[in-house]
Design a protein around this motif. Structure first.
Motif, PDB file in Angstrom:
ATOM      1  N   THR A 106       0.823  -1.210   0.000  1.00  0.00           N
ATOM      2  CA  THR A 106       0.000   0.000   0.000  1.00  0.00           C
ATOM      3  C   THR A 106       0.854   1.257   0.000  1.00  0.00           C
ATOM      4  OG1 THR A 106      -1.767  -1.153   1.159  1.00  0.00           O
ATOM      5  CG2 THR A 106      -1.801   1.248   1.255  1.00  0.00           C
ATOM      6  N   THR A 107       1.958   1.242   0.749  1.00  0.00           N
ATOM      7  CA  THR A 107       2.867   2.402   0.765  1.00  0.00           C
ATOM      8  C   THR A 107       3.457   2.649  -0.613  1.00  0.00           C
ATOM      9  OG1 THR A 107       3.425   1.979   3.087  1.00  0.00           O
ATOM     10  CG2 THR A 107       4.931   3.371   1.826  1.00  0.00           C
ATOM     11  N   ARG A 165       0.662   4.156  -2.883  1.00  0.00           N
ATOM     12  CA  ARG A 165       0.367   5.559  -2.607  1.00  0.00           C
ATOM     13  C   ARG A 165       1.517   6.468  -3.014  1.00  0.00           C
ATOM     14  NH1 ARG A 165      -1.565   6.924   3.123  1.00  0.00           N
ATOM     15  NH2 ARG A 165      -2.375   8.731   2.001  1.00  0.00           N
ATOM     16  N   THR A 166       2.737   5.958  -2.925  1.00  0.00           N
ATOM     17  CA  THR A 166       3.906   6.763  -3.271  1.00  0.00           C
ATOM     18  C   THR A 166       4.039   6.970  -4.769  1.00  0.00           C
ATOM     19  OG1 THR A 166       5.073   5.951  -1.304  1.00  0.00           O
ATOM     20  CG2 THR A 166       6.418   6.937  -3.067  1.00  0.00           C
TER      21      THR A 166
END
Length: 567
Positions: A358-359, A362-363
Motif C-alpha cells: 500500500t505504501t 500511494r507513493t
C-alpha cells in the motif's frame, strides 16, 4: 476553459401554453422551471445508447428512489470498518484451520493426499458457484441483510462440521461445502461497502487493512487449529473456535454496520442508482481490459497461495521425517510444530507485505499511473525463485527453508490490498459487487478450488510406485509442488499486461461519475440557465452545461409542440 455559444430565439406563440408540463412557457418568451424536487441520487444508466465513459444526455436518466440512505459519519464508517475486518479475520481463520490439523484429519479418517485435499476443493467450489449470485444481489438489494444471512449459514455449518465422526467423512466434506456458501456472501460484498465508505488515499489504506487480515487470518487459522488440537487432544475442537467468535461478529454487524448508498464515497453520500441487467453488467466487465487482465492475475495468485497454504505445513513435516528429526505420525495428536511456525510467518508477512504494498502504491500511483499492477507483477515474479528454493532446500535445512518462505510470502502479500484497490477504481460503483463476485468465482474456479487437489493427485500418482516408503512420500509431494513456480510466472505476466490499460480505464470511470455530477447540477438548478437562455439572444456556458441545457430545452419544446398539434 472550453466555452460554447448558443443563440436562442424567442418562442413562437403556438408553442406557449399552460398545464402540468415540466416547463411553463409564457407568450412573452420567458420560461419558468417547476418547483424543484429533492436532489436525486446519480444514475449510471446502462441504456444501449450510452457509451462507456460518456455523459448521459437526458435529465430523465437521473432517478429519485423512494428512500435514500442517511449519510454515514466518519465515526460510523470506522466502526463499520473494524467490524468488517474482524469478520474477515474469522473468515480466513476458519478457512485454514483444516490445513493446520490436516495430519490429524488424515490419520483420523485414514485418507490419502488427494482425498484430504477434497475438503478444500469442495469448500472453494461451493464458494465460487454462489459468489455470482451474491454479487448480483449485492448490486441490487440490501447488502447488510445479505451478509447477515450468509454469516448465519456459515456459523451453523462450521459448528456442525466439528461433530462429524470417523465413519462420515462425506458429511464433513458436505458441511465444508455449505460453509463456503455462507462465506461467499461476505467476501463478495464486504469490499464494496468499504469502497462506498471511503475514497482516494483513505480508501487505499482501508482496503489494505481489510486485506491484511487475509494472511493474518490464515496464519492464525494454522495456529488456532493446531493449538486447539494439542490442548484438547481432539482435532474437532479446532473447528469450534471460529463459530464461537463468529457469534460476536454477527451481533456487531446487526447493530453497528450500516448499508451505505452505492457510490456514496464518490458522490458525497448521495449514491448512484443503476438501471442495468445482469447481462449488461457482464458485457461491461468483459470490455474492461484492466478488469479482465487483473482478474487473470488474481486467479494465478489464488492457485499459488491456495496450493502452498494447504500443503506447505505437511510438506515441512514430511521433510523433518526425511531428515530423521521427527517420527512419522501414526496416532493423534500429530506434531504441529510446522503449523505454528508457518502460521506465525504468514501473519508477519501478511502485515508487513500489505503495508509495504500500500505504501508503494500511494507513493508511486500519482507519478506512475500503472504503478499498482506493476507492483503486483513484480511481487509475483519475485516470489518464483523463493518457491523453487523452498522446494529443493527443505530436504536439507528446515531453518533455511523458513527464511525463503518468509521472503516468498512477503512478496506475494504485496498484492492483496493493491489488487483489490485496482478493482474499485476501474469499475463503476453500481457494478462493483458483480465485479467482485465474478472475479472471486473465476479466481477460485481456476485457482485454489483445484490447486490443492491437483497437487494431491500428482503426489499420489508419484507415490504409488513406492507406497510404503516414507521418504518417497516427501519426494512425491516435492515433485507435485513444482507446478507452483510456473503459475507464478504466468500470474506476473497477467499483471504486467494490466499496466497497458489501467490508466485509460480508471479515467473512464472518473469521467462517468463526473458526468453525472454535471447532470445533477443542471437538474437541481434548472430555472436559472433556462430563463437566461430564453431571455437573451446569446449566452455562454461551459461546453458540457451548454449541451445539456440545449438538449433539455429542445426536448421540452418539441414535446409541447407535438402535444399542441396532437401529432
Amino acid at each position: 476553459m472550453c466555452v460554447g455559444v448558443i443563440g436562442v430565439p424567442r418562442l413562437h406563440p403556438a408553442l406557449a401554453g399552460t398545464g402540468s408540463e415540466l416547463l411553463t412557457m409564457e407568450l412573452n418568451g420567458s420560461v419558468e422551471a417547476p418547483k424543484e424536487n429533492p436532489a436525486p441520487r446519480r444514475s449510471l444508466s446502462s441504456s444501449p445508447g450510452l457509451q462507456y465513459g460518456a455523459l448521459v444526455n437526458s435529465v430523465t436518466s437521473l432517478t429519485t428512489p423512494e428512500s435514500q440512505n442517511p449519510p454515514i459519519s466518519n465515526r460510523q464508517a470506522y466502526v463499520t470498518m473494524a467490524v468488517l475486518c474482524y469478520i474477515n479475520l474469522l473468515n480466513y481463520m476458519e478457512r485454514y484451520t483444516i490445513a493446520g490439523v490436516l495430519l490429524n484429519i488424515q490419520t483420523f479418517f485414514k485418507i490419502r493426499d488427494s482425498t484430504a485435499a477434497l475438503l478444500q476443493t469442495v469448500f472453494i467450489c461451493s464458494f465460487l458457484l454462489l459468489a455470482p449470485l451474491f454479487g448480483y444481489l449485492g448490486d441490487r438489494y440490501n447488502r447488510k441483510f445479505i451478509m447477515i444471512g450468509g454469516l448465519c449459514v456459515w456459523l451453523l455449518t462450521a459448528a456442525a462440521s466439528s461433530f462429524v465422526t470417523e465413519s462420515y467423512f462425506w458429511l464433513l466434506a458436505l458441511l465444508r461445502g455449505l460453509v463456503g456458501i455462507g462465506e461467499a456472501s461476505y467476501s463478495t460484498i464486504a469490499p464494496t461497502i468499504i469502497g462506498d465508505l471511503f475514497t482516494g488515499g483513505k480508501r487505499s489504506i482501508m482496503i489494505c487493512i481489510f486485506y491484511i487480515f487475509i494472511p493474518v487470518g490464515s496464519g492464525l487459522g494454522y495456529i488456532a487449529g493446531a493449538g486447539s488440537a494439542y490442548l484438547t487432544g481432539d482435532w474437532h475442537w479446532a473447528l469450534r473456535i471460529t463459530p464461537i467468535m463468529g457469534v460476536i461478529g454477527l451481533i456487531l454487524m446487526i447493530f453497528l454496520c450500516p448499508n451505505p448508498a452505492r457510490g456514496a464515497a464518490e458522490t458525497n453520500g448521495e449514491g448512484v442508482v443503476a438501471k442495468s441487467s445482469y447481462l449488461e453488467d457482464i458485457k461491461y466487465l468483459l470490455k474492461n481490459k484492466s478488469y479482465v487482465w487483473s482478474s487473470l492475475g488474481v486467479t494465478a495468485l489464488a492457485f499459488l497461495t491456495g496450493a502452498l497454504a494447504f500443503w506447505v505445513p505437511t510438506f515441512l513435516s514430511r521433510a523433518r521425517v526425511t531428515q530423521e528429526l521427527h517420527q512419522p505420525c501414526t496416532d493423534e495428536p500429530c506434531d504441529s510444530t510446522d503449523s505454528y511456525i508457518f502460521g506465525a510467518v504468514t501473519v508477519a508477512t501478511g502485515i508487513l507485505g500489505g503495508a509495504v504494498g500500500t505504501t508503494l502504491s500511494r507513493t508511486f500511483r500519482d507519478k506512475v499511473p500503472y504503478a499498482d499492477p506493476l507492483i503486483c507483477g513484480v511481487g509475483m515474479l519475485g516470489s518464483v525463485p523463493c518457491i523453487f528454493i523452498i522446494i529443493f532446500v527443505a530436504a536439507s535445512s528446515i531453518p533455511a527453508t523458513y527464511v525463503f518462505i518468509f521472503c516468498g510470502e512477503l512478496l506475494l502479500s504485496l498484492n492483496w490490498a493493491v489488487m483489490a484497490d485496482i478493482l474499485l477504481y476501474v469499475v463503476v460503483p453500481t457494478r462493483r459487487a458483480t465485479a467482485e463476485a465474478l472475479q472471486i468465482s473465476f479466481a477460485h474456479l481456476l485457482g485454489d478450488a483445484g490447486s490443492p487437489y491437483l497437487i494431491g493427485v500428482i503426489s499420489d500418482a508419484v507415490r504409488s510406485s513406492k507406497p510404503d516408503d516414507l521418504n518417497w512420500s516427501f519426494h512425491s509431494l516435492k515433485v507435485s509442488l513444482l507446478v507452483c513456480p510456473f503459475i507464478g510466472i504466468l500470474g506476473g505476466a497477467f499483471f504486467l499486461f494490466t499496466t497497458k490499460y489501467i490508466t485509460e480505464d480508471s479515467k473512464a470511470v472518473l469521467r462517468l461519475i463526473e458526468g453525472n455530477e454535471v447532470l445533477k447540477r443542471r437538474t437541481q438548478n434548472t430555472s436559472m440557465p433556462l430563463r437566461a437562455c430564453l431571455s437573451m439572444p446569446t449566452i455562454q456556458f461551459r461546453s458540457a452545461d451548454c449541451k445539456i441545457t440545449s438538449l433539455f430545452i429542445l426536448r421540452m419544446v418539441l414535446r409541447k409542440y407535438l402535444l399542441e398539434k396532437k401529432v
